[in-house]
Design an enzyme around this catalytic site. Structure first.
Site, PDB file in Angstrom:
ATOM      1  N   TYR A 121      -9.817  -0.128   2.932  1.00  0.00           N
ATOM      2  CA  TYR A 121      -9.339  -0.145   4.310  1.00  0.00           C
ATOM      3  C   TYR A 121      -8.970   1.232   4.815  1.00  0.00           C
ATOM      4  O   TYR A 121      -8.367   2.016   4.097  1.00  0.00           O
ATOM      5  CB  TYR A 121      -8.084  -1.013   4.422  1.00  0.00           C
ATOM      6  CG  TYR A 121      -8.350  -2.379   5.005  1.00  0.00           C
ATOM      7  CD1 TYR A 121      -8.344  -3.502   4.200  1.00  0.00           C
ATOM      8  CD2 TYR A 121      -8.610  -2.537   6.362  1.00  0.00           C
ATOM      9  CE1 TYR A 121      -8.600  -4.759   4.722  1.00  0.00           C
ATOM     10  CE2 TYR A 121      -8.866  -3.800   6.891  1.00  0.00           C
ATOM     11  CZ  TYR A 121      -8.871  -4.898   6.070  1.00  0.00           C
ATOM     12  OH  TYR A 121      -9.123  -6.133   6.584  1.00  0.00           O
TER      13      TYR A 121
ATOM     14  N   ASP B 263       0.793  -1.224   0.000  1.00  0.00           N
ATOM     15  CA  ASP B 263       0.000   0.000   0.000  1.00  0.00           C
ATOM     16  C   ASP B 263       0.828   1.279   0.000  1.00  0.00           C
ATOM     17  O   ASP B 263       0.392   2.290  -0.540  1.00  0.00           O
ATOM     18  CB  ASP B 263      -0.960   0.009   1.194  1.00  0.00           C
ATOM     19  CG  ASP B 263      -2.212  -0.834   0.930  1.00  0.00           C
ATOM     20  OD1 ASP B 263      -2.407  -1.268  -0.221  1.00  0.00           O
ATOM     21  OD2 ASP B 263      -2.994  -1.044   1.873  1.00  0.00           O
TER      22      ASP B 263
END
Lengths: 643, 643
Positions: free
Chosen positions: A380, A293
């Site tokens: 998320y 990420d």
């Protein structure tokens, strides 16, 4: 009688949260014994064993738990339960177990315990025993021999354990004594070298040896009562930076040392270097989902604006930042970071009941500073905190929220599942796929200077085979200065150790190297095979802890170019160089991992799941650095008078 | 520009704590790039590569870290450092690394990256790519074939990783699409079965397959925007009890389930059953120090009065209790327990940027309820919290403060140490002796009823050897219902697993057994030999987790009579019976351990060292139980107006 109440916790739309301690119609079956009930018990037992003819001591007086079925019946219908008391008393030197029906005031049973072990000691018998040495001539002489003032001596009692003795044992207490001269902190001024054993039934000293004279540690710097101390400042100084890839970066963090009246460096830079999230479904639509990420999506680029009052409390301060568009244009990111103080904890405390005629209670409430940002990569949300404590600790916390990645399936009930679905059926047609979250922190410590070492202190069992002790074993430590980055790769959880970064060139007055240690949380280890492509790219998760020599360009544990990378520029590759890390500028890398088996509560949006760790000063200060600080005053919120 | 400031954290005597964000004379070398600097960078690069003739995309724009030596020089003297920017740009499909001197506005270097991997994706190119499917006829047909409304489709991009391909790769993005119909929660409504790969340089779809039609999970119960929900209550109900041996006992805890409009039982009883503190010095004066603080001294008997404002925050409520004197007389213990709400955290959140023309941010701040007591056994203070969260989690926390046990020695500096001193020289003449703290919790779960099972879900690697996936491995789970107490003895940390207590007789609508799982902290294992006397007495530390069938008399893990016990009545002995624990009333025992190597900061009184664990609902609720709740209102403290 507030204690004997149910406690309801609720909150309601638009109303402020509230604790309600509400009286019940009837008492709860687990209500502790009331004052009246304790008095009744005392009466019943002393009625059977009048003190004129008997020596009676109450060692345990408590509720005799009702049967579970009756308690649960009470919970659902309010039907009354039995209400019995259980008492352990020593009556004429025998241990009695007595059960009393509190409703009928009847003694139901009275049995004598004949097995091993003795009941919990009473506070009173300990107090009595601790007076014995002062009337014991050899002890008075031992104190005189040491040149100490008997009126400044105070004693404390210790249970003795059992070391295989086969003859029937007596109820005894070992007594050690301390100096209260010039300090209320008796425990740090032991008068060692004297063995005193008291018989608690006969209330007399039955063993006394004066083996060796050791110096009593000095009183200087041991006092902890605010009335005896001058409060100094507690003070962190650090820089909050921001980078489109890393997100929040903490730099040049130093803490004020009240003993030397200056700030001392701790952390040159700290940030999350990468976040690896491999999903665990090998099928065509999912196999590739092994995200990095930070390197692929930009942790800083994915920072979202914080919502005042909800993401951060009302008293928070907010900081803005700039992200950069594809065309190079700066774009304002409002409320990117917030900073706030947090209350409700305790910094340190002690209640002292061991010094006759003095009750001491010193409590310092805690105030910590939290730097918070939220990184939302698609579904998320990562809530990332850096907490700074006045005691010198830094506590990073990671919390997960947001949505699961869901796989659609033609299944609505677990019974229909055939074969491995690679996740949990969290709702109809919805599989929450198994995955991991591995955050790797780049922690460039500069402990009191640039050149540091990494020390691993192992705890190891020592067996005693030579009858030199009644013990058969104990543990001790052996410290190892780790020489190279190859030796600094550590999988946590398999053997007990403490890991610290120290400055070998700076020592405390007693000669300990100044340092900070890592207090890790439960460790997660990768479950992919080493040769699997995602694991090669995320090989920085192979160990929980790594240490490298500082290199300005080694910033990204997964490599500078991570999207479609081949894993040829990771921390795992750099550390193959076996570079030296002793007494050098070093960086500690720490992996926080979570194996995530989704559950229905994570759907459709998950409540925060938090984990974290602590960087804790360890022989960095000469002593507790907040010993002299006072509790912060009551905070006056906006629109408030001081309570 | 608040971000470009130093942040000082201080507090001062009698003054309220305060965060001061104070401007510096000069900017910090790690200050992020300013808006003006970003614009300057853009200008310099586009000057060299005018967009008329070049295709330029900025993938990373950040600070080029100055050399550490110059930063440290700045910290101590304020001497200026270099201020360079580092840029990764894709210019005409080549990856350029550019360095720019921001003071002289000069381009210092411009190199082309030729290795593996690509830079961080820009937000803009992702947005562009996500529009491609809507103009791709096969995709429009796939949506039509599924009977879905194209105007309710929204797509999201995913990086593709690397799976051993040897030909030179293109910058690509995989695209998956979702339904936003009737919910903002797109992630839980995936349109599966379609593979879309877009080339990010050519900005076109280069791969498209419609493999299989899976039902799109329903929108029902997936919405999370407050404006679309009716807030219900969040509500814990439990009893706070007290016992002179156990201290605080939590009983009959149940939580309100907003879906079924009733309270559901979770924990019948929870308390600390024993605390074992073995010191690690085998010498004559210390070998016997292996204390059982609950059984020998009474945890409840050692509860101390809490200090309002410092032990508990100003809004805390206090409960009294009674202890019992040796003669059986009740003695009031004032402020034995406090209960308070804690703020500052987040309950759940999500920021959604993936739905065009809609920014969604939903954040619920958290409020938790904490029950606190302090147990002071002689020198040590144990701060014991039970935290109840509206999400259903229970988080017990243990914090240590108070004094170390000190051994007096004739040593004032580490260099004088000869042989093992069994501790750290924490001050002149003062050894802080090595020891452990093992707290064992008795957790009698009644998950939605009395009969429960203990389920161990192991994570295990599966190797892929048949070319069925580009992956070589993944992990999956296998769950095991533990049959007997012998099989339920678990040493944590050695293999990945999730441990849960479930009710096999109650299932969710999708068929999962309702349960709670233990989220442990880092585990500590005993280092004494099994046959050593203290370890025999404290054998309940041999495993971190135990499960027993409920037995009303099995309350004390170290035995009913612990003082001088022989270890014949411990949890380790009871569990030799191999009793069944499947679908029975069961108790989970959990050991929280700390190996304590003292350090100078622990002297003369130690700042809190905390550890804890979480009991977290796992398929207990149908879905996130606080989905519909709102943030609590701003709390109006005493004497405050609402801000």
């Amino acid at each position: 009688m507030k204690l004997f109440l149910h406690l309801f916790f609720f909150f309601f739309c638009f109303l402020q949260a509230a604790v309600s301690i509400a009286p019940l119609q009837s008492t709860h079956p687990f209500d502790p014994l009331t004052k009246q009930e304790i008095t009744l018990i005392q009466t019943i037992i002393l009625n059977k064993y009048p003190t004129k003819r008997n020596h009676v001591k109450f060692h345990y007086v408590g509720l005799d738990d009702p049967d579970k079925a009756t308690v649960l019946e009470w919970v659902s219908t309010g039907a009354p339960t039995t209400r019995n008391a259980f008492v352990i008393a020593i009556i004429n030197s025998q241990v009695h177990e007595l059960t009393i029906n509190l409703r009928s005031s009847r003694l139901l049973s009275d049995n004598i315990h004949t097995g091993n072990g003795f009941p919990t000691l009473t506070v009173d018998e300990q107090s009595d025993a601790l007076q014995l040495p002062f009337k014991h001539r050899p002890f008075v002489e031992s104190i005189k021999k040491r040149g100490l003032n008997l009126s400044e001596v105070v004693c404390s009692g210790f249970t003795v354990g059992w070391y295989g003795e086969t003859q029937s044992s007596k109820r005894v207490l070992r007594i050690e004594c301390f100096m209260k001269e010039e300090t209320a902190n008796i425990y740090v001024r032991p008068i060692n070298g004297i063995t005193i054993v008291a018989d608690l039934e006969q209330m007399e000293i039955i063993e006394y040896h004066d083996n060796a004279v050791e110096p009593v540690p000095k009183a200087e710097n041991t006092e902890y009562r605010a009335s005896h101390l001058k409060p100094p400042w507690g003070n962190w100084k650090f820089h909050i930076g921001y980078d489109v890839r890393a997100g929040v970066i903490i730099s040049t963090a130093s803490i004020y040392d009240p003993e030397v009246h200056k700030s001392r460096s701790v952390l040159y830079r700290g940030y999350i270097s990468e976040l690896f999230v491999p999903y665990q479904d090998p099928t065509e639509e999912w196999y590739y989902k092994t995200f990095f990420d930070a390197g692929e999506f930009g942790f800083g680029q994915s920072v979202v604006s914080l919502e005042p009052f909800n993401d951060c409390p009302p008293h928070a301060q907010f900081l803005d930042s700039y992200v950069v568009g594809r065309d190079g244009t700066p774009q304002l990111l409002h409320n990117a970071i917030c900073v706030f103080e947090q209350y409700g904890g305790i910094s340190w405390r002690h209640t002292e009941t061991g010094i006759p005629n003095q009750e001491i209670r010193e409590v310092r409430s805690d105030v910590t500073l939290i730097v918070r940002s939220v990184v939302t990569v698609g579904n998320y949300d990562n809530v990332l905190d850096w907490e700074f404590k006045t005691s010198g600790s830094i506590k990073p916390t990671i919390s997960l929220s947001g949505m699961l990645e869901i796989k659609a399936v033609d299944i609505t009930h677990k019974d229909e599942i055939k074969g491995d679905q690679h996740g949990t059926l969290v709702s109809e047609n919805s599989i929450g796929v198994y995955h991991d979250h591995y955050y790797i922190y780049h922690l460039d410590f500069d402990i009191d200077g640039v050149d540091n070492s990494f020390v691993k202190t192992n705890m190891k069992t020592v067996e005693v085979n030579d009858q030199s002790s009644k013990r058969k074993s104990y543990w001790t430590t052996s410290s190892e200065v780790v020489k190279t980055e190859s030796d600094a790769k550590i999988k946590l959880g398999f053997s007990p150790s403490e890991l610290a970064v120290v400055n070998p060139n700076k020592k405390t007055s007693t000669g300990n190297e100044v340092g900070y240690r890592l207090v890790p949380n439960a460790a997660a280890h990768p479950l992919l095979t080493d040769d699997d492509f995602p694991q090669t790219r995320g090989a920085f998760t192979n160990y929980n802890v790594w240490v490298t020599p500082y290199n300005r360009t080694e910033k990204w544990a997964g490599g500078l170019y991570v999207d479609q990378s081949h894993g040829d520029d990771t921390l795992a590759v750099w550390t193959k160089q076996q570079r030296g890390i002793e007494n050098k500028d070093i960086v500690l890398w720490y992996v926080v991992g979570i194996h995530h088996v989704p559950c229905q509560e994570d759907f459709p949006i998950m409540p925060l799941l938090s984990t974290g760790f602590e960087l804790r000063p360890t022989n960095f200060f000469e002593r507790n650095p907040v010993l002299k600080t006072l509790s912060p005053g009551i905070v006056k919120g906006p629109g408030c008078k001081k309570p």
